[in-house]
Design a protein around this motif. Sequence first.
Motif, PDB file in Angstrom:
ATOM      1  N   ALA A 101      -5.592  -9.689  -6.210  1.00 25.70           N
ATOM      2  CA  ALA A 101      -6.510  -8.586  -5.956  1.00 25.70           C
ATOM      3  C   ALA A 101      -5.834  -7.238  -6.186  1.00 25.70           C
ATOM      4  O   ALA A 101      -6.431  -6.312  -6.759  1.00 25.70           O
ATOM      5  CB  ALA A 101      -7.030  -8.676  -4.518  1.00 25.70           C
ATOM      6  N   ALA A 102      -4.582  -7.130  -5.753  1.00 23.35           N
ATOM      7  CA  ALA A 102      -3.839  -5.879  -5.943  1.00 23.35           C
ATOM      8  C   ALA A 102      -3.571  -5.624  -7.420  1.00 23.35           C
ATOM      9  O   ALA A 102      -3.606  -4.474  -7.878  1.00 23.35           O
ATOM     10  CB  ALA A 102      -2.529  -5.934  -5.166  1.00 23.35           C
TER      11      ALA A 102
ATOM     12  N   GLN B 229       0.828  -1.198   0.000  1.00 21.97           N
ATOM     13  CA  GLN B 229       0.000   0.000   0.000  1.00 21.97           C
ATOM     14  C   GLN B 229       0.870   1.258   0.000  1.00 21.97           C
ATOM     15  O   GLN B 229       0.623   2.199  -0.757  1.00 21.97           O
ATOM     16  CB  GLN B 229      -0.918  -0.021   1.216  1.00 21.97           C
ATOM     17  CG  GLN B 229      -1.983   1.070   1.217  1.00 21.97           C
ATOM     18  CD  GLN B 229      -2.896   0.938   2.410  1.00 21.97           C
ATOM     19  OE1 GLN B 229      -2.441   1.032   3.560  1.00 21.97           O
ATOM     20  NE2 GLN B 229      -4.176   0.700   2.162  1.00 21.97           N
TER      21      GLN B 229
ATOM     22  N   LEU C 121      -5.493  -6.402  -9.823  1.00 22.30           N
ATOM     23  CA  LEU C 121      -6.764  -5.916 -10.367  1.00 22.30           C
ATOM     24  C   LEU C 121      -6.960  -4.427 -10.062  1.00 22.30           C
ATOM     25  O   LEU C 121      -7.330  -3.644 -10.942  1.00 22.30           O
ATOM     26  CB  LEU C 121      -7.907  -6.737  -9.772  1.00 22.30           C
ATOM     27  CG  LEU C 121      -9.326  -6.349 -10.182  1.00 22.30           C
ATOM     28  CD1 LEU C 121      -9.554  -6.612 -11.669  1.00 22.30           C
ATOM     29  CD2 LEU C 121     -10.341  -7.130  -9.341  1.00 22.30           C
ATOM     30  N   GLU C 122      -6.698  -4.041  -8.823  1.00 21.89           N
ATOM     31  CA  GLU C 122      -6.988  -2.665  -8.412  1.00 21.89           C
ATOM     32  C   GLU C 122      -5.895  -1.668  -8.797  1.00 21.89           C
ATOM     33  O   GLU C 122      -6.183  -0.490  -9.039  1.00 21.89           O
ATOM     34  CB  GLU C 122      -7.230  -2.620  -6.902  1.00 21.89           C
ATOM     35  CG  GLU C 122      -8.465  -3.404  -6.481  1.00 21.89           C
ATOM     36  CD  GLU C 122      -8.954  -3.046  -5.093  1.00 21.89           C
ATOM     37  OE1 GLU C 122      -8.754  -1.891  -4.659  1.00 21.89           O
ATOM     38  OE2 GLU C 122      -9.528  -3.933  -4.427  1.00 21.89           O
ATOM     39  N   TYR C 123      -4.655  -2.125  -8.847  1.00 21.38           N
ATOM     40  CA  TYR C 123      -3.555  -1.207  -9.135  1.00 21.38           C
ATOM     41  C   TYR C 123      -3.140  -1.193 -10.604  1.00 21.38           C
ATOM     42  O   TYR C 123      -2.392  -0.322 -11.032  1.00 21.38           O
ATOM     43  CB  TYR C 123      -2.334  -1.555  -8.277  1.00 21.38           C
ATOM     44  CG  TYR C 123      -2.552  -1.341  -6.793  1.00 21.38           C
ATOM     45  CD1 TYR C 123      -3.342  -0.302  -6.313  1.00 21.38           C
ATOM     46  CD2 TYR C 123      -1.948  -2.186  -5.858  1.00 21.38           C
ATOM     47  CE1 TYR C 123      -3.532  -0.107  -4.957  1.00 21.38           C
ATOM     48  CE2 TYR C 123      -2.123  -1.993  -4.492  1.00 21.38           C
ATOM     49  CZ  TYR C 123      -2.921  -0.955  -4.042  1.00 21.38           C
ATOM     50  OH  TYR C 123      -3.096  -0.761  -2.689  1.00 21.38           O
TER      51      TYR C 123
ATOM     52  N   HIS D  31      -3.732 -11.942  -2.355  1.00 15.90           N
ATOM     53  CA  HIS D  31      -3.539 -10.492  -2.239  1.00 15.90           C
ATOM     54  C   HIS D  31      -2.938  -9.938  -3.521  1.00 15.90           C
ATOM     55  O   HIS D  31      -3.355  -8.879  -4.011  1.00 15.90           O
ATOM     56  CB  HIS D  31      -2.631 -10.146  -1.057  1.00 15.90           C
ATOM     57  CG  HIS D  31      -2.300  -8.683  -0.980  1.00 15.90           C
ATOM     58  ND1 HIS D  31      -1.260  -8.120  -1.700  1.00 15.90           N
ATOM     59  CD2 HIS D  31      -2.890  -7.661  -0.313  1.00 15.90           C
ATOM     60  CE1 HIS D  31      -1.226  -6.815  -1.468  1.00 15.90           C
ATOM     61  NE2 HIS D  31      -2.196  -6.510  -0.633  1.00 15.90           N
TER      62      HIS D  31
ATOM     63  N   TYR E 235      -3.180   1.974 -12.737  1.00 14.79           N
ATOM     64  CA  TYR E 235      -2.121   2.952 -12.475  1.00 14.79           C
ATOM     65  C   TYR E 235      -0.781   2.523 -13.059  1.00 14.79           C
ATOM     66  O   TYR E 235       0.244   3.155 -12.808  1.00 14.79           O
ATOM     67  CB  TYR E 235      -1.978   3.167 -10.970  1.00 14.79           C
ATOM     68  CG  TYR E 235      -3.263   3.549 -10.292  1.00 14.79           C
ATOM     69  CD1 TYR E 235      -3.921   4.729 -10.615  1.00 14.79           C
ATOM     70  CD2 TYR E 235      -3.832   2.709  -9.334  1.00 14.79           C
ATOM     71  CE1 TYR E 235      -5.117   5.070 -10.000  1.00 14.79           C
ATOM     72  CE2 TYR E 235      -5.028   3.046  -8.713  1.00 14.79           C
ATOM     73  CZ  TYR E 235      -5.660   4.221  -9.048  1.00 14.79           C
ATOM     74  OH  TYR E 235      -6.849   4.554  -8.442  1.00 14.79           O
TER      75      TYR E 235
END
Length: 261
Positions: free
Chosen positions: A178-179, A125, A181-183, A175, A186
Amino acid sequence: MRLLEGHVALVTGAGGGIGRGIALRFAEEGAAVALHCRTAVEAASDMASRIRDSGGRAVVLRADLDDEDACAGLVREAAEWGGGRLTALVNNAGVQPTRGLAGMTVAEWRAVVDTNLSSVFACTQAAVEVMRASGTGPGGGSGSGSVTHIASIEASHPAADHAHYAASKAAVVMHARAAALEYGPYGIRVNTVSPGLIHREGLAEAWPEGVRRWERAAPLGRLGRPEDVGDACVFLASPLASWITGQDLVVDGGVTARPTW
């Protein structure tokens, strides 16, 4: 040009054998490397000196990754040392105690999960914030960076007395997915490397039967080396893996390819 020329990397748990191997391979491929340790300062310092003696850039940073603020501080310190940039994070720090489920306490469970999983969450994070702020990869190219978690083949192949470790590593793999997918929007890629049994000093003497069983079971006939894990991490952080994210790269000499019946 070397694969990681211009990169600034942070490797957690770089006082241990695998962490030192990862840090060395990153440096050999041109990255400036921040080596994190908690207690193994001498080992991490020796590797940093080796890197600098070879013409590379390295620094040793200490932090207790059980503390969320310390994780953020570590990432911030590494980025400041790197001139305000961090292009690669390798979450390698972890513990692997043995304890049967029947006698395991919640405190023992949490000690493993917090070290192996929660620190991965907190460091990732914090690193993503830095990578998003910098916005560009080495040389001004597109893409903000990469994160690689060191998982384990025990994420899908548990061993007796390793339930807390195996569960934490399975969670690390999820994790990363999932990361990813979300990051991903960017420009940040997140993957895992899952090693098998890796050689360390004294292992063959301490666990001779286990080493022999592994060597018989592995199609490639040997234990892994820290550099084998380092090579996988270099690949995932490099431009060669620019379209790879959310994946688990198994580095086990082929052991998990063997039938279990």
